[in-house]
Design an enzyme around this catalytic site. Structure first.
Site, PDB file in Angstrom:
ATOM      1  CB  THR A 118      -0.914   0.008   1.245  1.00  0.00           C
ATOM      2  OG1 THR A 118      -1.531   1.293   1.356  1.00  0.00           O
ATOM      3  CG2 THR A 118      -0.138  -0.242   2.522  1.00  0.00           C
ATOM      4  CE1 TYR A 142      -3.600  -2.078   5.116  1.00  0.00           C
ATOM      5  CE2 TYR A 142      -3.470   0.207   4.402  1.00  0.00           C
ATOM      6  CZ  TYR A 142      -3.613  -1.135   4.101  1.00  0.00           C
ATOM      7  OH  TYR A 142      -3.767  -1.534   2.803  1.00  0.00           O
TER       8      TYR A 142
END
Ligand code: UDP
Length: 328
Positions: A118, A142
């Protein structure tokens, strides 16, 4: 004989779209999923193997049953806000889960690994071009967990010869244009589906998280990429590994940034309906701007996004939103 590919998170949003693309490319996608956030109804293109990445025996059983030629690893917790409140879950389920999966792949002799990373691994780098060489400085748990898995894969290559293609996604949006699979989360936290809910009257309003960012209209800017384009890149990444090429990182974004307000405007235009909005506080962990500055996927994989303009993504999502959602 068609080859199997093990698709973790194959019952989830991106994983189910990947299964469709893999089937179209001649593979048999095996959806490995614990159905905690995925949907049985989303598994339409190959078998479902129910299992959990924290249960090594269930992963070994999938490798034994299907002898996949490669792994596509989508299964993960992926909510920035939740990761700030409960980082332990993110480290445990994402990082430990990936370590179990990589160990099982090596034990089964399956040494090709495609991984969903990501742009959240970059953090908040004002004015810096984001590409594969940019420093990774995540600002939320995250992003930290995904960066840890990128490092884990490098260690597995050194120790075991596991080759990986790592895709750093920008904001994935839209749905299968044929609406066979789509985006359905409970609870929903993502901008476009929440906005479509507000437009459809399923919630009162969309809350804009922060209007005081250092951007032209004060709202966060993101780079949205159509899920169908994104999964096409994964098939190309798989072919890259099958051709014997080395591990490689690719950013996947459209290269265009849109503010939350611009996405609201585009949704109004596509649906021809008003978008009820409320201006709210910033969401902890959000970077002001995340836009891809990379051409590597196009240059090296031959990836050409077809549907990653805002109107097409919102239109495809709107069509899915109005069709029958998954029941189970
Ligand atoms: N966002 C927002 N309201 C919402 C959900 C998201 O303003 O109800 C903003 C969020 O702050 C971010 C962008 O929309 O700037 C995209 O957020 P999303 O959760 O869809 O994806 P993320 O960027 O977290 O991967």
């Amino acid at each position: 004989m068609a080859e199997h590919v093990l698709v973790t998170g194959g019952a989830g949003y991106i994983g189910a779209h990947a299964c469709k693309a893999l089937k179209a490319a001649g593979y048999i996608p095996v959806a490995f999923d614990n159905l905690s956030t995925g949907w049985r109804d989303a598994v339409k293109f190959g078998p479902l193997h129910e299992g959990d990445l924290l249960d090594r025996a269930s992963i070994d059983a999938a490798f034994k049953a299907f002898r996949p030629v490669a792994v596509m690893h989508f299964a993960a917790l992926s909510l920035v806000g939740e990761s700030m409140k409960n980082p332990g879950r993110y480290w445990r389920e994402n990082v430990l889960g990936a370590a179990n999966l990589a160990d099982a792949a090596v034990a089964a002799g399956c040494l090709s690994f495609v991984f969903s990373s990501t742009c959240a691994t970059y953090g908040d780098q004002d004015g810096v071009v984001l590409n594969e060489n940019t420093d990774q400085l995540p600002i939320n748990a995250y992003g930290q967990s995904k960066l840890a898995i990128e490092k884990l894969l490098a260690d597995f290559e050194a120790a075991h010869g596991l080759r990986s293609v790592i895709f750093r996604y920008f904001n994935v949006a839209g749905c299968d244009p044929e609406a066979e699979v789509g985006e359905q989360h409970v609870p929903e936290t993502h901008l476009i589906p929440l906005m479509l809910d507000a437009i459809a009257g399923k919630r009162d309003a969309l809350t804009i998280f922060g209007t005081d960012y250092n951007t032209p209209d004060g709202t966060c800017i993101r780079d949205y990429v159509h899920v169908s384009d994104l999964v096409d890149a994964h098939v190309k990444g798989l072919e890259w590994l099958k051709a014997g090429k080395g591990s490689r990182v690719f950013c996947l974004g459209s290269g265009d940034g849109f503010s939350v307000r611009q996405v609201v405007e585009a949704s109004r235009a596509v649906t021809n309906r008003e978008v009820p909005i409320v201006e709210g506080e910033r969401r902890p962990g959000d970077a002001a701007v995340l836009v891809s500055g990379s051409h590597r996927a196009t240059d090296e994989l031959g990836w050409e996004p077809q549907r990653s303009d805002l109107a097409t993504m919102i239109g495809d999502a709107w069509r899915w939103h109005q069709s029958a959602p998954y029941d189970s």
